[in-house]
Write a protein that holds these residues in place. Structure first.
Motif, PDB file in Angstrom:
ATOM      1  N   ALA A  28     -11.320   2.008  -0.161  1.00 54.46           N
ATOM      2  CA  ALA A  28     -10.352   1.113   0.490  1.00 54.46           C
ATOM      3  C   ALA A  28     -10.856  -0.314   0.748  1.00 54.46           C
ATOM      4  CB  ALA A  28      -9.920   1.727   1.814  1.00 54.46           C
ATOM      5  N   THR A  29     -12.188  -0.516   0.648  1.00 56.19           N
ATOM      6  CA  THR A  29     -12.731  -1.813   1.045  1.00 56.19           C
ATOM      7  C   THR A  29     -12.234  -2.952   0.155  1.00 56.19           C
ATOM      8  OG1 THR A  29     -14.694  -0.505   1.468  1.00 56.19           O
ATOM      9  CG2 THR A  29     -14.882  -2.873   1.834  1.00 56.19           C
ATOM     10  N   HIS A  30     -11.664  -3.974   0.783  1.00 59.89           N
ATOM     11  CA  HIS A  30     -11.130  -5.152   0.066  1.00 59.89           C
ATOM     12  C   HIS A  30     -10.241  -4.768  -1.108  1.00 59.89           C
ATOM     13  CE1 HIS A  30     -13.696  -7.546   2.507  1.00 59.89           C
ATOM     14  NE2 HIS A  30     -14.789  -6.998   2.028  1.00 59.89           N
ATOM     15  N   ARG A  76      -4.219  -6.558  -0.612  1.00 57.85           N
ATOM     16  CA  ARG A  76      -5.643  -6.625  -0.293  1.00 57.85           C
ATOM     17  C   ARG A  76      -5.907  -7.090   1.128  1.00 57.85           C
ATOM     18  NH1 ARG A  76      -9.985  -7.816  -3.991  1.00 57.85           N
ATOM     19  NH2 ARG A  76     -10.443  -9.800  -2.983  1.00 57.85           N
ATOM     20  N   ASP A  77      -5.008  -7.941   1.629  1.00 59.33           N
ATOM     21  CA  ASP A  77      -5.184  -8.447   2.999  1.00 59.33           C
ATOM     22  C   ASP A  77      -4.673  -7.449   4.042  1.00 59.33           C
ATOM     23  OD1 ASP A  77      -2.450  -8.652   2.696  1.00 59.33           O
ATOM     24  OD2 ASP A  77      -2.384 -10.844   2.764  1.00 59.33           O
ATOM     25  N   GLY A  78      -4.301  -6.241   3.587  1.00 58.99           N
ATOM     26  CA  GLY A  78      -3.908  -5.201   4.533  1.00 58.99           C
ATOM     27  C   GLY A  78      -2.422  -5.211   4.870  1.00 58.99           C
ATOM     28  N   LYS A 102       0.467  -2.000  -1.133  1.00 60.91           N
ATOM     29  CA  LYS A 102      -0.209  -2.564   0.042  1.00 60.91           C
ATOM     30  C   LYS A 102      -1.164  -3.619  -0.455  1.00 60.91           C
ATOM     31  CE  LYS A 102      -2.671  -1.408   4.285  1.00 60.91           C
ATOM     32  NZ  LYS A 102      -3.299  -0.338   5.092  1.00 60.91           N
ATOM     33  N   TYR A 108      -6.574   2.667  -5.227  1.00 66.42           N
ATOM     34  CA  TYR A 108      -7.086   1.375  -4.768  1.00 66.42           C
ATOM     35  C   TYR A 108      -7.464   0.488  -5.954  1.00 66.42           C
ATOM     36  CZ  TYR A 108      -7.419   3.423  -0.104  1.00 66.42           C
ATOM     37  OH  TYR A 108      -7.130   4.004   1.090  1.00 66.42           O
ATOM     38  N   GLN A 114       2.371   3.310   6.042  1.00 64.22           N
ATOM     39  CA  GLN A 114       1.018   3.820   5.794  1.00 64.22           C
ATOM     40  C   GLN A 114       1.054   5.311   5.466  1.00 64.22           C
ATOM     41  OE1 GLN A 114      -1.790   1.810   5.579  1.00 64.22           O
ATOM     42  NE2 GLN A 114      -2.610   3.684   4.656  1.00 64.22           N
ATOM     43  N   TYR A 150       1.613  -4.767   4.168  1.00 58.69           N
ATOM     44  CA  TYR A 150       2.428  -3.892   3.321  1.00 58.69           C
ATOM     45  C   TYR A 150       3.302  -4.742   2.413  1.00 58.69           C
ATOM     46  CZ  TYR A 150       0.584  -0.446   6.394  1.00 58.69           C
ATOM     47  OH  TYR A 150      -0.309   0.339   7.073  1.00 58.69           O
TER      48      TYR A 150
END
Ligand code: GLU
Ligand code: ZN
Length: 294
Positions: free
Chosen positions: A127-129, A167-169, A165, A101, A87, A171
């Motif tokens: 950062a959303t979705h 979309r589902d968070g 990274k 993003y 991160q 890595y």
């Protein structure tokens, strides 16, 4: 074999199931190459994709390596303990504008020919979705492989702003593998030929980080009789921990060490010592895929 100066190699399995013949070949090839160069051999568990992992698989893999006499140096590293490092690098690239993003879905990318064309590069999305992509990575069209010589890569893929990274968070493997290989001082990567394509992205990341890339050796990939890669997904059978010699001999034969594989020995250690002394790229099959009975 001439020692390559200060060799550090590794085996980096994902804990999505028990070791099968294909992963034994990768483990053995990287082990033999490291030991033949009087180098270190590290083991790293690549556990950054929980939905694909099986409880207990990591310790199962480690027990299997031990049963096969494949003893590693130092402590096992777990990628799940280094998420903060991944991160931090992403945050640095976001801050400097080298990453951005992207909210494109897989379906949208498929609709535009399967290649991501930089749609979100200048949108300034939040950062959303969103996935994070590396902006205009260094274009890597070819690299040198110790077995295959120059390997050419797909030019369209080489130009793609790839995902670091998801979309589902989670890595991306491409990012984590490079940051860890750098952090662990890996000089030599020995792994299956299924990872030739992503190697261009790895080399692009080294360049982005201003670091030299390691040496690469891609071993032939074991396919089942149906021509598919052995994998946990197509239920490749786990190798036997109780009686390791037969599969170890088969893996050596696969790597061109028939003469060693047929030696009469009582232990995996004896067989591995013979193999370390005999290991040579001269014996390795040149094709990238080989059908096995497994
Ligand atoms: N974890 C990856 C896999 O199991 C291999 C990583 C690598 O050797 O670069 O396929
Ligand atoms: Zn996008």
């Amino acid at each position: 074999m001439t020692p390559l100066s200060s060799y550090i190699g590794r085996f980096a399995p994902s804990p999505s199931g028990p070791l099968h013949f294909g992963s034994l070949v990768a483990a053995l090839g990287s082990y033999l190459d490291a030991r033949a160069h009087h180098g270190q051999w590290l083991v790293r568990i690549e556990d950054i994709d929980p939905p694909r992992e099986k409880p207990g698989a990591a310790s199962d893999i480690l027990r299997t390596l031990e049963a096969y006499g494949l003893h590693w140096d130092g402590d096992v590293r777990y990628q799940s303990q280094h998420l903060g490092d991944y991160q931090a690098q992403i945050d640095a690239w976001l801050a400097s504008g080298q990453a951005y993003y992207c909210t494109c879905t897989r379906r949208q990318i498929k609709a535009s020919g399967g290649v991501y064309l930089g749609t979100c590069r200048d949108k300034g999305l939040g950062a959303t979705h969103a996935a994070v992509r590396l902006k205009s990575p260094v274009e890597v069209l070819a690299f040198n492989d110790r077995l295959h010589g120059t390997l050419h890569l797909d030019a369209t893929l080489a130009n793609e702003d790839f995902i670091i990274k998801r979309r589902d968070g989670l890595y991306a493997y491409n990012l984590a593998v490079v940051l860890d290989d750098l952090d662990q001082g890996i000089t030599d990567i020995v792994r299956g030929a299924d990872l030739i394509m992503p190697t261009g992205r790895h080399i692009a990341l080294y360049a982005q980080l201003g670091e030299p890339a390691p040496r690469y050796l891609h071993l032939p990939l074991a396919l089942n009789v149906g021509g598919q890669k052995l994998s946990k997904q197509n239920r490749a059978p786990a190798i036997n921990n109780q009686a390791p010699l037969p599969a170890l001999r088969a893996a050596m034969t696969f790597l061109g060490l028939q003469s060693v594989a047929s030696e009469e020995v009582a232990t995996t250690t004896e067989l591995l010592n013979l193999a370390v002394n005999t290991w040579s790229l001269m014996h390795l099959p040149r094709q990238t895929e080989v059908i096995t009975g497994f």
